[in-house]
Design an enzyme around this catalytic site. Structure first.
Site, PDB file in Angstrom:
ATOM      1  CG  ASP A 126      -0.266  -0.020   2.534  1.00  0.00           C
ATOM      2  OD1 ASP A 126       0.949   0.275   2.610  1.00  0.00           O
ATOM      3  OD2 ASP A 126      -0.947  -0.326   3.530  1.00  0.00           O
ATOM      4  CG  MET A 127      -0.758   4.978  -0.986  1.00  0.00           C
ATOM      5  SD  MET A 127      -1.831   6.417  -0.952  1.00  0.00           S
ATOM      6  CE  MET A 127      -0.638   7.730  -1.018  1.00  0.00           C
TER       7      MET A 127
END
Length: 129
Positions: A16-17
């Protein structure tokens, strides 16, 4: 019971980020491991489907214990906890080395293509018991 081991490497697309494995991807990792475990038991899921029977996940209870990150080499360990004529309960863990990152208990059943319950394949029942 015997533990089946399946290797997984974390790719950029799995993160994810924040650079950690996105939570839903652990479910993909354990699904791959279960699919390979089924093959290891001598079952062909394509042949099963042609006969009108498929495996269906009925329930997953899971715990996220620690994050995996990009390029980690992981191992998914799969073990049968219990089995009846229609239900298979498995425990699965995702590890980095000996550290458990994710743990799940998965209940799977067999069903006909129209969603009705079906017995687990005899070959599987005989091999696991």
């Amino acid at each position: 019971m015997t533990t089946y081991s399946f290797p997984v490497r974390v790719y950029y697309e799995d993160t994810d980020m924040a650079g950690i494995v996105y939570h839903a991807n652990y479910l993909k990792f354990i699904e791959r491991a279960r699919s390979e475990w089924v093959k290891e038991q001598g079952l062909d899921q394509n042949a099963m489907r042609e006969e009108g029977i498929v495996f269906v996940v009925r329930k997953i209870d899971c715990d996220y214990l620690a994050p995996a990150k990009y390029d980690d080499e992981l191992e998914v360990r799969t073990q049968v906890k219990s089995m009846t004529g229609v239900r298979l309960i498995m425990t699965q863990e995702v590890l980095r080395g000996e550290e458990i990152l994710f743990r799940a208990e998965v209940t799977a059943v067999c069903a006909t293509m129209d969603g009705h319950p079906s017995r687990l394949p005899a070959k599987l029942r005989q091999k696991v018991h």
